[in-house]
Design a protein around this motif. Structure first.
Motif, PDB file in Angstrom:
ATOM      1  N   TYR A 163       0.803  -1.181   0.362  1.00  0.00           N
ATOM      2  CA  TYR A 163       0.396   0.070  -0.005  1.00  0.00           C
ATOM      3  C   TYR A 163       0.979   0.713  -0.027  1.00  0.00           C
ATOM      4  CZ  TYR A 163      -4.128  -2.680   0.449  1.00  0.00           C
ATOM      5  OH  TYR A 163      -4.744  -4.142   0.704  1.00  0.00           O
ATOM      6  N   VAL A 164       2.058   1.009   0.554  1.00  0.00           N
ATOM      7  CA  VAL A 164       2.809   2.598   0.541  1.00  0.00           C
ATOM      8  C   VAL A 164       4.156   2.487  -0.955  1.00  0.00           C
ATOM      9  CG1 VAL A 164       4.351   3.680   1.927  1.00  0.00           C
ATOM     10  CG2 VAL A 164       2.812   2.398   2.904  1.00  0.00           C
ATOM     11  N   ALA A 165       4.688   1.363  -0.650  1.00  0.00           N
ATOM     12  CA  ALA A 165       5.872   0.772  -1.240  1.00  0.00           C
ATOM     13  C   ALA A 165       5.244   1.472  -2.761  1.00  0.00           C
ATOM     14  CB  ALA A 165       6.264  -0.704  -1.259  1.00  0.00           C
ATOM     15  N   GLY A 166       6.912   2.464  -3.598  1.00  0.00           N
ATOM     16  CA  GLY A 166       7.102   3.247  -4.951  1.00  0.00           C
ATOM     17  C   GLY A 166       5.471   4.520  -4.364  1.00  0.00           C
ATOM     18  N   TRP A 167       5.120   4.629  -3.964  1.00  0.00           N
ATOM     19  CA  TRP A 167       4.148   5.459  -3.205  1.00  0.00           C
ATOM     20  C   TRP A 167       4.240   6.447  -4.454  1.00  0.00           C
ATOM     21  CZ3 TRP A 167      -0.853   4.911  -2.023  1.00  0.00           C
ATOM     22  CH2 TRP A 167      -1.717   6.089  -3.039  1.00  0.00           C
ATOM     23  N   GLY A 168       3.151   7.212  -5.505  1.00  0.00           N
ATOM     24  CA  GLY A 168       3.267   7.857  -6.192  1.00  0.00           C
ATOM     25  C   GLY A 168       3.806   7.756  -7.924  1.00  0.00           C
ATOM     26  N   GLU A 169       5.151   6.536  -7.323  1.00  0.00           N
ATOM     27  CA  GLU A 169       5.912   6.165  -9.212  1.00  0.00           C
ATOM     28  C   GLU A 169       4.252   5.060  -9.940  1.00  0.00           C
ATOM     29  OE1 GLU A 169       8.759   4.345  -7.030  1.00  0.00           O
ATOM     30  OE2 GLU A 169       9.384   5.862  -6.400  1.00  0.00           O
ATOM     31  N   GLN A 170       3.531   5.119 -10.016  1.00  0.00           N
ATOM     32  CA  GLN A 170       2.544   4.274 -10.057  1.00  0.00           C
ATOM     33  C   GLN A 170       1.318   5.057 -10.412  1.00  0.00           C
ATOM     34  OE1 GLN A 170       1.456   0.457  -8.295  1.00  0.00           O
ATOM     35  NE2 GLN A 170      -1.025   0.415  -8.791  1.00  0.00           N
ATOM     36  N   SER A 171       1.283   4.745 -12.287  1.00  0.00           N
ATOM     37  CA  SER A 171      -0.025   5.479 -12.322  1.00  0.00           C
ATOM     38  C   SER A 171      -1.237   5.199 -11.827  1.00  0.00           C
ATOM     39  CB  SER A 171      -0.370   5.750 -13.590  1.00  0.00           C
ATOM     40  OG  SER A 171      -1.596   6.082 -14.841  1.00  0.00           O
ATOM     41  N   GLY A 172      -1.604   6.655 -11.201  1.00  0.00           N
ATOM     42  CA  GLY A 172      -2.914   6.220  -9.899  1.00  0.00           C
ATOM     43  C   GLY A 172      -2.971   5.780  -9.011  1.00  0.00           C
ATOM     44  N   ASP A 173      -1.905   6.338  -8.442  1.00  0.00           N
ATOM     45  CA  ASP A 173      -2.112   6.348  -6.651  1.00  0.00           C
ATOM     46  C   ASP A 173      -2.816   7.696  -6.802  1.00  0.00           C
ATOM     47  OD1 ASP A 173      -0.930   4.561  -6.680  1.00  0.00           O
ATOM     48  OD2 ASP A 173       1.786   5.052  -6.101  1.00  0.00           O
ATOM     49  N   ILE A 174      -4.015   7.907  -5.539  1.00  0.00           N
ATOM     50  CA  ILE A 174      -4.648   8.682  -5.518  1.00  0.00           C
ATOM     51  C   ILE A 174      -4.736   8.719  -3.730  1.00  0.00           C
ATOM     52  CG2 ILE A 174      -6.459  10.275  -5.164  1.00  0.00           C
ATOM     53  CD1 ILE A 174      -7.635   8.976  -7.258  1.00  0.00           C
ATOM     54  N   GLY A 175      -3.909   9.534  -3.225  1.00  0.00           N
ATOM     55  CA  GLY A 175      -3.971   9.708  -1.633  1.00  0.00           C
ATOM     56  C   GLY A 175      -4.760  11.698  -1.507  1.00  0.00           C
ATOM     57  N   LEU A 176      -5.233  11.258   0.515  1.00  0.00           N
ATOM     58  CA  LEU A 176      -5.514  12.622   0.646  1.00  0.00           C
ATOM     59  C   LEU A 176      -5.706  12.327   1.986  1.00  0.00           C
ATOM     60  CD1 LEU A 176      -8.984  12.957  -1.386  1.00  0.00           C
ATOM     61  CD2 LEU A 176      -7.214  14.037  -2.478  1.00  0.00           C
ATOM     62  N   ILE A 177      -5.686  13.920   2.196  1.00  0.00           N
ATOM     63  CA  ILE A 177      -4.341  14.221   4.076  1.00  0.00           C
ATOM     64  C   ILE A 177      -4.999  15.043   4.248  1.00  0.00           C
ATOM     65  CG2 ILE A 177      -3.012  14.809   5.529  1.00  0.00           C
ATOM     66  CD1 ILE A 177      -1.774  12.233   4.604  1.00  0.00           C
ATOM     67  N   ALA A 178      -5.862  14.644   5.867  1.00  0.00           N
ATOM     68  CA  ALA A 178      -6.818  15.539   6.613  1.00  0.00           C
ATOM     69  C   ALA A 178      -6.396  16.274   7.418  1.00  0.00           C
ATOM     70  CB  ALA A 178      -8.028  15.356   7.071  1.00  0.00           C
ATOM     71  N   GLU A 179      -6.036  17.643   7.464  1.00  0.00           N
ATOM     72  CA  GLU A 179      -5.157  18.237   8.684  1.00  0.00           C
ATOM     73  C   GLU A 179      -6.619  19.114   9.089  1.00  0.00           C
ATOM     74  OE1 GLU A 179      -1.054  18.635   6.182  1.00  0.00           O
ATOM     75  OE2 GLU A 179      -2.502  20.487   6.336  1.00  0.00           O
ATOM     76  N   LYS A 180      -5.437  19.568  10.249  1.00  0.00           N
ATOM     77  CA  LYS A 180      -6.489  20.765  11.262  1.00  0.00           C
ATOM     78  C   LYS A 180      -5.207  21.512  12.146  1.00  0.00           C
ATOM     79  CE  LYS A 180      -9.409  21.053  15.439  1.00  0.00           C
ATOM     80  NZ  LYS A 180      -9.904  22.286  15.095  1.00  0.00           N
TER      81      LYS A 180
ATOM     82  N   PHE B 101      -9.429  11.697  17.090  1.00  0.00           N
ATOM     83  CA  PHE B 101     -10.404  12.212  15.657  1.00  0.00           C
ATOM     84  C   PHE B 101     -12.173  12.004  15.164  1.00  0.00           C
ATOM     85  CE2 PHE B 101      -6.676  14.555  16.317  1.00  0.00           C
ATOM     86  CZ  PHE B 101      -6.810  16.050  16.384  1.00  0.00           C
ATOM     87  N   ARG B 102     -12.146  10.669  15.493  1.00  0.00           N
ATOM     88  CA  ARG B 102     -12.562   9.458  14.415  1.00  0.00           C
ATOM     89  C   ARG B 102     -14.345  10.102  15.629  1.00  0.00           C
ATOM     90  NH1 ARG B 102     -10.018   4.038  15.669  1.00  0.00           N
ATOM     91  NH2 ARG B 102      -7.799   4.190  14.697  1.00  0.00           N
ATOM     92  N   GLY B 103     -15.753  10.051  14.723  1.00  0.00           N
ATOM     93  CA  GLY B 103     -16.259  10.762  14.582  1.00  0.00           C
ATOM     94  C   GLY B 103     -16.995  12.094  15.218  1.00  0.00           C
ATOM     95  N   LYS B 104     -16.599  12.813  13.761  1.00  0.00           N
ATOM     96  CA  LYS B 104     -16.465  13.696  13.762  1.00  0.00           C
ATOM     97  C   LYS B 104     -16.701  14.084  12.233  1.00  0.00           C
ATOM     98  CE  LYS B 104     -13.244  14.830  17.701  1.00  0.00           C
ATOM     99  NZ  LYS B 104     -14.787  15.002  18.915  1.00  0.00           N
ATOM    100  N   GLY B 105     -16.618  13.188  11.473  1.00  0.00           N
ATOM    101  CA  GLY B 105     -17.212  13.825  10.230  1.00  0.00           C
ATOM    102  C   GLY B 105     -16.120  13.482   9.229  1.00  0.00           C
ATOM    103  N   ILE B 106     -15.067  13.446   9.171  1.00  0.00           N
ATOM    104  CA  ILE B 106     -13.595  13.697   9.135  1.00  0.00           C
ATOM    105  C   ILE B 106     -13.762  12.279   8.004  1.00  0.00           C
ATOM    106  CG2 ILE B 106     -11.631  13.867   8.968  1.00  0.00           C
ATOM    107  CD1 ILE B 106     -11.486  14.792  12.464  1.00  0.00           C
ATOM    108  N   GLY B 107     -13.801  11.377   8.422  1.00  0.00           N
ATOM    109  CA  GLY B 107     -14.421  10.193   7.759  1.00  0.00           C
ATOM    110  C   GLY B 107     -15.164  10.486   6.179  1.00  0.00           C
ATOM    111  N   ASN B 108     -15.936  11.109   6.349  1.00  0.00           N
ATOM    112  CA  ASN B 108     -17.269  10.997   5.105  1.00  0.00           C
ATOM    113  C   ASN B 108     -16.494  12.297   4.342  1.00  0.00           C
ATOM    114  OD1 ASN B 108     -19.691   9.702   6.255  1.00  0.00           O
ATOM    115  ND2 ASN B 108     -19.663  11.165   8.046  1.00  0.00           N
ATOM    116  N   ALA B 109     -15.993  12.995   5.054  1.00  0.00           N
ATOM    117  CA  ALA B 109     -15.144  14.076   4.273  1.00  0.00           C
ATOM    118  C   ALA B 109     -14.372  13.462   3.239  1.00  0.00           C
ATOM    119  CB  ALA B 109     -14.999  15.518   4.920  1.00  0.00           C
ATOM    120  N   LEU B 110     -13.385  12.513   4.030  1.00  0.00           N
ATOM    121  CA  LEU B 110     -12.747  11.909   2.803  1.00  0.00           C
ATOM    122  C   LEU B 110     -12.849  10.528   1.765  1.00  0.00           C
ATOM    123  CD1 LEU B 110      -9.639  11.430   5.690  1.00  0.00           C
ATOM    124  CD2 LEU B 110      -9.202  12.911   3.548  1.00  0.00           C
TER     125      LEU B 110
END
Length: 152
Positions: free
Chosen positions: A46-63, A91-100
């Motif tokens: 899930y992490v090895a070579g992240w971003g080197e493979q076409s189609g890898d998409i990731g998002l980060i939630a920040e506060k 931070f669970r149960g605060k809508g972050i998972g839904n937004a992500l």
């Protein structure tokens, strides 16, 4: 709760590793997995070579510039990427998972993916989130549910 969602960047890869570890469901009363599980091929993929493979998409939630969660997808077969998601416990149960989930689905559609899949322990409370988003139980992957969702 106020938080921002942004694209996962190369400098976020250590946090992505932490989130992959955090996403491993441990039933109440059981010992957590050792962190060495991150070196197992079935997990490290899930992490090895992240971003080197076409189609890898990731998002980060920040506060307030603190990383509090992540969602990612990666293609392991010819057409259906697998997603993973983790939110720091406090931070669970605060809508972050839904937004992500909403943000990732938008990114996946924009990329051209037709369907998403995931695997989850059926005892994991996150199953409710996945079902709310339209993921359906389509089979078993060892002791985990295989779930899928059409994006069209």
């Amino acid at each position: 709760m106020n938080f921002e969602i942004r694209s996962l960047e190369r400098h976020d890869i250590p946090f992505l590793r932490d989130m992959v570890y955090e996403s491993a469901f441990v039933p109440e009363g059981q010992k957590p997995f050792p962190r060495t599980i991150l070196n197992e091929p079935s997990v490290s993929k899930y992490v090895a070579g992240w971003g080197e493979q076409s189609g890898d998409i990731g998002l980060i939630a920040e506060k307030e510039e603190q990383k509090i969660g992540a969602i990612w997808l990666r293609l392991f077969d010819d057409e259906t990427p697998e997603i993973g998601i983790a939110i720091l416990k406090e931070f669970r149960g605060k809508g972050i998972g839904n937004a992500l989930m909403r943000a990732l689905e938008t990114e996946a559609k924009n990329y051209g993916y037709q369907k998403l899949c995931l695997s989850v322990d059926p005892r994991n409370p996150a199953c409710r989130l996945y079902e709310q988003f339209g993921y359906e139980h389509v089979g078993w992957d060892d002791t985990y549910w295989a779930m899928e969702k059409e994006l069209v």
